[in-house]
Design an enzyme around this catalytic site. Structure first.
Site, PDB file in Angstrom:
ATOM      1  CB  SER A 290      -0.909   0.028   1.232  1.00  0.00           C
ATOM      2  OG  SER A 290      -1.626   1.244   1.231  1.00  0.00           O
TER       3      SER A 290
ATOM      4  CE  LYS B   8      -3.321  -2.421  -0.279  1.00  0.00           C
ATOM      5  NZ  LYS B   8      -3.205  -2.468  -1.699  1.00  0.00           N
TER       6      LYS B   8
ATOM      7  CG  HIS C  53      -4.729  -0.797   3.942  1.00  0.00           C
ATOM      8  ND1 HIS C  53      -4.969  -0.276   2.676  1.00  0.00           N
ATOM      9  CD2 HIS C  53      -3.895   0.072   4.548  1.00  0.00           C
ATOM     10  CE1 HIS C  53      -4.300   0.856   2.543  1.00  0.00           C
ATOM     11  NE2 HIS C  53      -3.644   1.084   3.665  1.00  0.00           N
ATOM     12  CG  ASN C  54      -7.024  -1.578  -0.428  1.00  0.00           C
ATOM     13  OD1 ASN C  54      -6.039  -1.318   0.265  1.00  0.00           O
ATOM     14  ND2 ASN C  54      -6.930  -1.785  -1.724  1.00  0.00           N
TER      15      ASN C  54
ATOM     16  CD  GLU D 226      -7.079   3.313   0.093  1.00  0.00           C
ATOM     17  OE1 GLU D 226      -6.150   2.579   0.462  1.00  0.00           O
ATOM     18  OE2 GLU D 226      -7.302   3.560  -1.109  1.00  0.00           O
TER      19      GLU D 226
HETATM   20  P1  NDP Z   1      -0.397  -0.793 -14.222  1.00  0.00           P
HETATM   21  O1  NDP Z   1      -1.593  -0.885 -15.108  1.00  0.00           O
HETATM   22  O2  NDP Z   1       0.289   0.506 -14.093  1.00  0.00           O
HETATM   23  O3  NDP Z   1       0.691  -1.864 -14.710  1.00  0.00           O
HETATM   24  C1  NDP Z   1       0.322  -3.176 -14.975  1.00  0.00           C
HETATM   25  C2  NDP Z   1       1.563  -3.966 -15.353  1.00  0.00           C
HETATM   26  O4  NDP Z   1       1.195  -5.328 -15.521  1.00  0.00           O
HETATM   27  C3  NDP Z   1       2.199  -3.523 -16.647  1.00  0.00           C
HETATM   28  O5  NDP Z   1       3.581  -3.683 -16.517  1.00  0.00           O
HETATM   29  C4  NDP Z   1       1.630  -4.504 -17.655  1.00  0.00           C
HETATM   30  O6  NDP Z   1       2.473  -4.726 -18.753  1.00  0.00           O
HETATM   31  C5  NDP Z   1       1.554  -5.747 -16.830  1.00  0.00           C
HETATM   32  N1  NDP Z   1       0.534  -6.663 -17.298  1.00  0.00           N
HETATM   33  C6  NDP Z   1      -0.779  -6.416 -17.476  1.00  0.00           C
HETATM   34  N2  NDP Z   1      -1.407  -7.536 -17.882  1.00  0.00           N
HETATM   35  C7  NDP Z   1      -0.460  -8.492 -17.940  1.00  0.00           C
HETATM   36  C8  NDP Z   1      -0.493  -9.855 -18.310  1.00  0.00           C
HETATM   37  N3  NDP Z   1      -1.640 -10.442 -18.659  1.00  0.00           N
HETATM   38  N4  NDP Z   1       0.661 -10.540 -18.277  1.00  0.00           N
HETATM   39  C9  NDP Z   1       1.823  -9.944 -17.929  1.00  0.00           C
HETATM   40  N5  NDP Z   1       1.910  -8.651 -17.577  1.00  0.00           N
HETATM   41  C10 NDP Z   1       0.784  -7.950 -17.593  1.00  0.00           C
HETATM   42  O7  NDP Z   1      -0.854  -1.375 -12.811  1.00  0.00           O
HETATM   43  P2  NDP Z   1      -0.375  -0.961 -11.346  1.00  0.00           P
HETATM   44  O8  NDP Z   1       1.102  -0.936 -11.292  1.00  0.00           O
HETATM   45  O9  NDP Z   1      -1.141   0.219 -10.870  1.00  0.00           O
HETATM   46  O10 NDP Z   1      -0.931  -2.205 -10.496  1.00  0.00           O
HETATM   47  C11 NDP Z   1      -0.270  -3.463 -10.440  1.00  0.00           C
HETATM   48  C12 NDP Z   1      -0.857  -4.224  -9.259  1.00  0.00           C
HETATM   49  O11 NDP Z   1      -0.636  -3.477  -8.067  1.00  0.00           O
HETATM   50  C13 NDP Z   1      -2.364  -4.447  -9.348  1.00  0.00           C
HETATM   51  O12 NDP Z   1      -2.709  -5.674  -8.767  1.00  0.00           O
HETATM   52  C14 NDP Z   1      -2.909  -3.319  -8.502  1.00  0.00           C
HETATM   53  O13 NDP Z   1      -4.210  -3.584  -7.986  1.00  0.00           O
HETATM   54  C15 NDP Z   1      -1.874  -3.255  -7.396  1.00  0.00           C
HETATM   55  N6  NDP Z   1      -1.779  -1.991  -6.669  1.00  0.00           N
HETATM   56  C16 NDP Z   1      -1.844  -0.787  -7.318  1.00  0.00           C
HETATM   57  C17 NDP Z   1      -1.760   0.393  -6.589  1.00  0.00           C
HETATM   58  C18 NDP Z   1      -1.797   1.724  -7.282  1.00  0.00           C
HETATM   59  O14 NDP Z   1      -1.897   2.742  -6.551  1.00  0.00           O
HETATM   60  N7  NDP Z   1      -1.734   1.796  -8.609  1.00  0.00           N
HETATM   61  C19 NDP Z   1      -1.608   0.381  -5.121  1.00  0.00           C
HETATM   62  C20 NDP Z   1      -1.470  -0.929  -4.564  1.00  0.00           C
HETATM   63  C21 NDP Z   1      -1.582  -2.071  -5.319  1.00  0.00           C
HETATM   64  P3  NDP Z   1       2.300  -3.946 -20.153  1.00  0.00           P
HETATM   65  O15 NDP Z   1       3.236  -2.787 -20.087  1.00  0.00           O
HETATM   66  O16 NDP Z   1       2.706  -4.962 -21.165  1.00  0.00           O
HETATM   67  O17 NDP Z   1       0.866  -3.544 -20.281  1.00  0.00           O
END
Ligand code: NDP
Length: 474
Positions: free
Chosen positions: A135, A190, A193-194, A197
Site C-alpha cells: 500500500s 490488505k 486496509h483498503n 481506506e
Molecule cells: P499498471 O496498469 O500501471 O501496470 C500493470 C503492469 O502489468 C504492466 O507492466 C503490464 O504490462 C503488466 N501486465 C498487465 N497484464 C499483464 C499480463 N496479462 N501478463 C503480464 N503482464 C501484464 O498497474 P499498477 O502498477 O497500478 O498495479 C499493479 C498491481 O498493483 C495491481 O494488482 C494493482 O491492484 C496493485 N496496486 C496498485 C496500486 C496503485 O496505486 N496503482 C496500489 C497498490 C496495489 P504492459 O506494459 O505490457 O501492459
C-alpha cells in the site's frame, strides 16, 4: 545468501510488470542496494524504464523474455509479480512454472483476492509462493510502502531484509513490513486496509458535504478546516491530502478545483471484497459497507439528478453544527470504523485458523500506506493490551469516544433533519449504539421467527422454549 550480494555477479531478485507500482518498486529496491533484474510484457517499457533509471540503472538488469529474466537471477531466485490481479497472475505463474525450481520464490505483490492466494498456495506450484499486499500508491512503492505478506514464515524470513529495507519506517524507526500469517493472510489484511481506506475517505467526504451544503463554506475555508484538524487527533495522510485538494485552484477557470470535479467515484474491488467477506464471516463492518454503497450511489448521477428534480434540493446553509462538531464526528467515526475493521480481522483469524497479530497489523499501517495516521500508534498500544477486546472497550478509546460522540450525534441528527446524507457516520453511530446496549431488540425478531417458523427461542431464565403460545396456535 544475501540478496544484495549473491556472489555470482547476478541479482538475487527479479520483478515482472513495470507499470505504475512495479516500476516504482524496482527503483526502490535498486536504490536500497539490491541489484534487480526486470521484465515487462511489452518490451519497449523495459527498455524505456532502464534508460530512465538514471544512476540506479547500473543495479538494474533489463531482460527481453521471461526465460532471460529467470536466467539473469542467481538461484535460489526471488521474483516479484506486479501485474493486475486475477488471470494475469495465473498466466504468469503458469509461464514461470517450467522455468523455476522448488527453491525459487514468487511473490505476488498485486491486489489479489485472498481467496485466489489461498487457492494458489494450495495448488502445489513447483516453486515457493508468497502473497503480499503493498500500500501507498506509486509514491509509497517508490520511497516506502507498507507491506503485508502472507505465506510460510521461512519464505517471509528470506525476503524480510529486502522488504524491510524498502518499506516505510514508523516514527520509532520500525519498518512497516511484516508477515501477517499463512496463505492469503497478507492479501486479506490488505483488503481490510483498503476497506478502511474507503471508509476513511467517505467519512471525510461527509464532513466536507456538511461544510459545503450545510454551513455554506467555500472550498478554501473547508481546506483550512482540514489543515487544522490535521494538527490534532486526526493527523493522517488522508486528512492532509483533503486539505491540499480543497485548497487547490483550477488551472483553467481559476476557481477551487474541487468545485469542478465530477461527483462520481468508482470502486475497483478490494472495498467490495472486504464487504462481501465481512458478510461471510458474520463480522459487522457497517462503516465500510456504507462507504462501498456510497461509491455505487455516487456513480448514478442521472438518477440522483432525477431524484433532486422530483423531491427538491436538501435544505442547507442553516445546519446547526460547528466545524468542531464535525471534527469530533470524524474522530468518533474513525475509531468506530477501525474497531469494526480490527474485529473483522480477528474473526477471520478464528475462521481460517490464522494467528493474526492485531497489534502488528496496526503497527504496519502506521506509515507508508494510505490509511497511515497518528491514531494507529494508539490503536497498536490498545490492541497489545488485549487483542481480543473490541477497540471501543479499550480505556484510551473509550475516553476519546466519550468526548467525541456528542459531536457525532449532533452531526448525524442534523444531516438526517436537513436531508444531507451521512451514510458512513450514521452507520458507525448506529453500530455503536447497538454495541453499548445490553438489552437489545432481537427478542422481537426471535419471537417473530418462532411465530411463523416454529424456531423456538431462548428465555432470559436460560430455559430453551420449544415454541411460544402464540394466538395462531389456538
Ligand atoms: P499498471 O496498469 O500501471 O501496470 C500493470 C503492469 O502489468 C504492466 O507492466 C503490464 O504490462 C503488466 N501486465 C498487465 N497484464 C499483464 C499480463 N496479462 N501478463 C503480464 N503482464 C501484464 O498497474 P499498477 O502498477 O497500478 O498495479 C499493479 C498491481 O498493483 C495491481 O494488482 C494493482 O491492484 C496493485 N496496486 C496498485 C496500486 C496503485 O496505486 N496503482 C496500489 C497498490 C496495489 P504492459 O506494459 O505490457 O501492459
Amino acid at each position: 545468501m544475501a540478496m544484495n550480494d549473491t556472489g555470482s555477479g547476478k541479482p538475487g531478485i527479479g520483478l515482472i510488470g513495470l507499470g505504475t507500482m512495479g516500476g516504482a518498486l524496482a527503483l526502490n529496491i535498486a536504490e536500497k542496494g539490491f541489484p534487480i533484474a526486470v521484465w515487462n510484457r511489452t518490451a519497449s517499457v523495459t527498455t524505456e524504464f532502464h534508460a530512465e533509471a538514471g544512476p540506479l540503472a547500473e543495479r538494474i538488469v533489463p531482460t527481453a523474455t521471461l526465460a532471460d529474466l529467470v536466467a539473469a537471477i542467481a538461484p535460489p531466485r526471488a521474483i516479484i509479480l506486479m501485474v493486475p490481479a486475477g488471470p494475469a497472475v495465473d498466466d504468469q505463474l503458469a509461464a514461470l512454472s517450467p522455468l523455476l525450481g522448488p527453491d525459487d520464490l514468487v511473490i505476488d505483490a498485486g491486489n489479489a483476492n485472498f481467496h485466489d492466494t489461498n487457492r494458489r498456495q494450495a495448488a502445489g506450484l513447483p516453486f515457493r509462493f508468497l502473497g503480499m499486499g503493498v500500500s501507498g500508491g506509486e509514491e509509497g512503492a517508490r520511497h516506502g510502502p507498507a507491506i503485508m505478506a502472507g505465506g510460510e514464515a521461512a519464505d517471509w524470513a528470506r525476503m524480510a531484509p529486502v522488504l524491510q529495507a524498502i518499506a516505510a519506517k514508523a516514527e520509532d524507526g520500525t519498518p512497516c513490513a511484516d508477515h501477517m500469517g499463512p496463505a492469503g493472510a497478507g492479501h486479506f489484511v490488505k483488503a481490510v486496509h483498503n476497506g478502511i481506506e474507503y471508509a476513511d475517505m467517505q467519512m471525510i467526504a461527509e464532513t466536507y458535504g456538511i461544510m459545503r451544503d450545510g454551513l455554506g463554506m467555500g472550498a478554501t475555508g473547508i481546506g483550512q478546516c482540514f489543515a487544522r484538524w490535521n494538527e490534532g487527533v486526526l493527523r493522517s495522510y488522508l486528512v492532509e491530502i483533503s486539505a491540499a485538494v480543497s485548497l487547490a485552484r483550477d488551472p483553467v477557470g481559476g476557481g477551487p478545483l474541487l468545485d469542478i470535479i465530477v461527483d462520481a467515484a468508482g470502486q475497483k474491488g478490494t472495498g467490495r471484497w472486504t464487504a462481501i467477506e465481512a458478510q461471510n464471516l458474520a463480522a459487522p463492518i457497517p462503516v465500510i459497507e456504507a462507504a462501498v454503497m456510497a461509491r455505487n450511489v455516487s456513480a448514478r448521477r442521472a438518477e440522483r439528478a432525477a431524484g433532486e428534480a422530483l423531491y427538491g434540493r436538501a435544505a442547507g446553509k442553516a445546519v446547526d453544527v460547528t466545524p468542531d462538531d464535525l471534527e469530533a464526528a470524524l474522530i468518533a467515526g474513525k475509531i468506530l470504523c477501525y474497531a469494526q475493521g480490527f474485529a473483522m480481522i480477528s474473526a477471520a483469524g478464528k475462521e481460517f485458523s490464522w494467528a493474526l497479530d492485531l497489534p502488528a497489523i496496526a503497527r504496519v499501517w502506521r506509515a507508508g500506506c494510505i490509511i497511515r495516521s497518528a491514531m494507529l500508534n494508539d490503536m497498536a498500544g490498545a490492541l497489545a493490551e488485549d487483542p481480543a477486546r473490541n477497540l471501543i472497550l479499550a480505556p484510551f478509546f473509550a475516553d476519546h469516544l466519550r468526548r467525541s460522540l456528542p459531536g457525532l450525534r449532533r452531526v448525524v441528527s442534523a444531516g438526517a433533519l436537513h436531508g444531507l446524507a451521512l451514510p458512513a457516520l450514521a452507520a458507525g453511530l448506529a453500530w455503536f449504539d447497538m454495541m453499548r446496549t445490553a438489552r437489545g431488540t432481537a427478542n422481537m425478531i426471535q419471537a417473530q421467527r418462532d411465530f411463523f417458523g416454529l424456531h423456538g427461542f431462548e428465555r432470559l431464565d436460560g430455559v430453551k422454549a420449544p415454541h411460544g403460545p402464540w394466538a395462531n396456535d389456538t
